[in-house]
Scaffold this motif. Structure first.
Motif, mmCIF file in Angstrom:
data_model
loop_
_atom_site.group_PDB
_atom_site.id
_atom_site.type_symbol
_atom_site.label_atom_id
_atom_site.label_comp_id
_atom_site.label_asym_id
_atom_site.label_seq_id
_atom_site.Cartn_x
_atom_site.Cartn_y
_atom_site.Cartn_z
ATOM 1 N N THR A 1 -34.931 -57.877 56.987
ATOM 2 C CA THR A 1 -36.152 -57.441 56.300
ATOM 3 C C THR A 1 -36.143 -57.810 54.828
ATOM 4 O O THR A 1 -37.195 -58.045 54.230
ATOM 5 N N HIS A 2 -34.958 -57.837 54.199
ATOM 6 C CA HIS A 2 -34.843 -58.100 52.770
ATOM 7 C C HIS A 2 -33.651 -59.027 52.518
ATOM 8 O O HIS A 2 -32.797 -59.190 53.394
ATOM 9 N N ALA A 3 -33.630 -59.612 51.337
ATOM 10 C CA ALA A 3 -32.546 -60.542 51.011
ATOM 11 C C ALA A 3 -32.080 -60.369 49.572
ATOM 12 O O ALA A 3 -32.865 -60.058 48.675
ATOM 13 N N VAL A 4 -30.778 -60.578 49.394
ATOM 14 C CA VAL A 4 -30.156 -60.689 48.074
ATOM 15 C C VAL A 4 -29.545 -62.078 48.019
ATOM 16 O O VAL A 4 -28.721 -62.443 48.860
ATOM 17 N N ILE A 5 -29.971 -62.878 47.029
ATOM 18 C CA ILE A 5 -29.448 -64.233 46.872
ATOM 19 C C ILE A 5 -28.383 -64.223 45.778
ATOM 20 O O ILE A 5 -28.607 -63.709 44.681
ATOM 21 N N LEU A 6 -27.221 -64.789 46.086
ATOM 22 C CA LEU A 6 -26.113 -64.854 45.132
ATOM 23 C C LEU A 6 -25.638 -66.295 45.043
ATOM 24 O O LEU A 6 -25.339 -66.923 46.066
ATOM 25 N N PRO B 1 -37.524 -45.741 57.395
ATOM 26 C CA PRO B 1 -37.551 -47.202 57.350
ATOM 27 C C PRO B 1 -36.145 -47.754 57.570
ATOM 28 O O PRO B 1 -35.168 -47.200 57.064
ATOM 29 N N ILE B 2 -36.061 -48.810 58.328
ATOM 30 C CA ILE B 2 -34.777 -49.437 58.609
ATOM 31 C C ILE B 2 -34.645 -50.678 57.739
ATOM 32 O O ILE B 2 -35.420 -51.623 57.866
ATOM 33 N N LEU B 3 -33.695 -50.639 56.840
ATOM 34 C CA LEU B 3 -33.471 -51.735 55.902
ATOM 35 C C LEU B 3 -32.383 -52.650 56.460
ATOM 36 O O LEU B 3 -31.289 -52.192 56.787
ATOM 37 N N LYS B 4 -32.705 -53.937 56.563
ATOM 38 C CA LYS B 4 -31.743 -54.931 57.029
ATOM 39 C C LYS B 4 -31.655 -56.005 55.954
ATOM 40 O O LYS B 4 -32.462 -56.926 55.913
ATOM 41 N N VAL B 5 -30.673 -55.831 55.065
ATOM 42 C CA VAL B 5 -30.565 -56.665 53.868
ATOM 43 C C VAL B 5 -29.519 -57.751 54.077
ATOM 44 O O VAL B 5 -28.346 -57.454 54.305
ATOM 45 N N VAL C 1 -28.081 -57.767 64.541
ATOM 46 C CA VAL C 1 -29.021 -57.415 63.478
ATOM 47 C C VAL C 1 -30.286 -56.799 64.071
ATOM 48 O O VAL C 1 -30.811 -55.805 63.570
ATOM 49 N N ARG C 2 -30.774 -57.383 65.149
ATOM 50 C CA ARG C 2 -32.008 -56.894 65.780
ATOM 51 C C ARG C 2 -31.859 -55.457 66.259
ATOM 52 O O ARG C 2 -32.772 -54.638 66.107
ATOM 53 N N SER C 3 -30.706 -55.119 66.830
ATOM 54 C CA SER C 3 -30.523 -53.786 67.402
ATOM 55 C C SER C 3 -30.057 -52.758 66.381
ATOM 56 O O SER C 3 -30.012 -51.561 66.677
ATOM 57 N N ALA C 4 -29.722 -53.196 65.178
ATOM 58 C CA ALA C 4 -29.276 -52.257 64.148
ATOM 59 C C ALA C 4 -30.410 -51.310 63.782
ATOM 60 O O ALA C 4 -31.500 -51.758 63.427
ATOM 61 N N ASN C 5 -30.168 -50.021 63.887
ATOM 62 C CA ASN C 5 -31.243 -49.064 63.585
ATOM 63 C C ASN C 5 -30.774 -47.911 62.708
ATOM 64 O O ASN C 5 -31.412 -46.874 62.656
ATOM 65 N N THR C 6 -29.659 -48.096 62.009
ATOM 66 C CA THR C 6 -29.294 -47.144 60.970
ATOM 67 C C THR C 6 -30.168 -47.441 59.744
ATOM 68 O O THR C 6 -30.666 -48.555 59.588
ATOM 69 N N PRO C 7 -30.384 -46.474 58.847
ATOM 70 C CA PRO C 7 -31.323 -46.686 57.740
ATOM 71 C C PRO C 7 -30.982 -47.859 56.830
ATOM 72 O O PRO C 7 -31.873 -48.531 56.330
ATOM 73 N N LEU C 8 -29.681 -48.115 56.610
ATOM 74 C CA LEU C 8 -29.295 -49.172 55.679
ATOM 75 C C LEU C 8 -28.245 -50.084 56.311
ATOM 76 O O LEU C 8 -27.135 -49.657 56.615
ATOM 77 N N ASN C 9 -28.621 -51.338 56.499
ATOM 78 C CA ASN C 9 -27.743 -52.325 57.109
ATOM 79 C C ASN C 9 -27.586 -53.511 56.154
ATOM 80 O O ASN C 9 -28.568 -54.026 55.626
ATOM 81 N N ILE C 10 -26.349 -53.935 55.941
ATOM 82 C CA ILE C 10 -26.048 -55.062 55.054
ATOM 83 C C ILE C 10 -25.459 -56.182 55.899
ATOM 84 O O ILE C 10 -24.452 -55.983 56.579
#
Length: 314
Positions: free
Chosen positions: A225-230, A115-119, A197-206
């Motif tokens: 794909t995911h979000a952290v709100i601060l 799974p490719i995480l784009k946080v 962001v669209r082309s990022a395909n490493t498992p974990l992207n911040i």
């Protein structure tokens, strides 16, 4: 424990980051390991050497300098090209007509589908997102077996991944460089960053984005794909707006955090299904990687990547 790991498996040089360290230590450890492999005859030369794994720009130069004369050609793994499910390498250096610069070398080596995480780190301005980003990157790097946290700076404020380390060493220089690199947040920049962001395909992207709910951020964040709100003390009332913004973009919120600038300790209120609480004193130049909330968030992200069991992740 070394800051950079290098090993040889057949004709593939496997490389990866080890313990968290500054770039100078990473280079020294990588150089020492390469020298050891050359002297022992483990790296004895040949027609082709393939390289697989994450490397900084400095390490890439070092590897090329140390071993390019030993091999007819050197090819580097690129996960974005080639047959789906298999590894493909790009020839990056060659001294023989047998291989051409830019030539693709397809292999039968399976490339595991993960799974490719784009946080996206989002929320109001002046909340400490860049400081959290750097601390989170370091905390993840210290987790054994965790994927490399690839950072995308998707805001044109000039504060790239280099800034925190530079600010610790020379705050005035860091500020001056940031001002020089800063550009306007134009639609053109937004579409370019969205492409990253669209082309990022490493498992974990911040992904670090700007602190306003704008059309530019909408273009960028819809690729996440995911979000952290601060949010900080002065911007708590904006949190519901950011929650709605993320929901409209179909982004799964995994953490909703309070940036307690004047606090003395972190507070973890809940861990599942949503990580909530506070992280204290997110100040430029501070190493926040050992803060309990930063550590908890790092475990959540690694867990979502399959790097930890669900129980360990929360």
């Amino acid at each position: 424990m070394t800051a950079y790991h290098i090993s040889l498996e057949g004709d593939v040089l496997k490389v990866k980051f080890g313990k968290d360290a500054n770039g100078d230590q990473v280079i020294r450890d990588a150089a020492a390991r390469l020298d050891e492999m050359v002297v022992s005859g483990e790296l004895s030369g040949g027609k082709l050497l393939k390289i697989d794994g994450p490397a900084s720009v400095a390490v890439s130069y070092l590897i090329g300098h140390k071993i390019s004369q030993l091999y007819g050609a050197i090819a580097v793994f690129d996960p974005k090209i080639g047959r789906p499910g298999y590894k493909t390498y790009i020839v990056a250096a060659t001294q023989t007509p047998a291989y051409k610069i830019g030539e693709l070398i397809e292999t039968d080596e399976p490339q595991k589908s993960k799974p490719i995480l784009k946080v996206v780190l989002c929320g109001p301005p002046q909340s400490g997102k860049s400081c959290l980003r750097e601390g989170l990157k370091q905390a993840i790097s210290q987790i054994e077996g965790a994927p490399y946290p690839y950072v995308i700076t998707a805001c044109p404020d000039g504060e790239g991944a280099w800034f925190s380390d530079a600010a610790r060493r020379d705050p005035d220089l860091a500020r001056r460089l940031k001002d020089e690199y800063k550009v306007k947040f134009t639609p053109e920049f937004a579409h370019k960053a969205a492409g990253w962001v669209r082309s990022a395909n490493t498992p974990l992207n911040i992904i670090d984005v700007g602190g306003k709910i704008t059309e530019q951020n909408r273009v960028i964040m819809r690729e996440a794909t995911h979000a952290v709100i601060l949010a900080g003390d002065r911007s708590k009332e904006e949190v519901p707006l950011w929650e709605e913004f993320c929901r409209d973009l179909n982004i799964h919120i995994i953490a909703n955090l309070h940036s307690d600038y004047h606090g003395n300790e972190d507070e973890i209120v809940s861990q599942s299904p949503l990580l909530t609480g506070s992280v204290h004193y997110l100040a430029r130049g501070e190493d926040v990687s050992s803060r309990p909330m930063v550590q908890a968030l790092a475990r959540v992200l690694v867990g979502l990547c399959g790097g930890l069991s669900e129980k360990s992740a929360i």
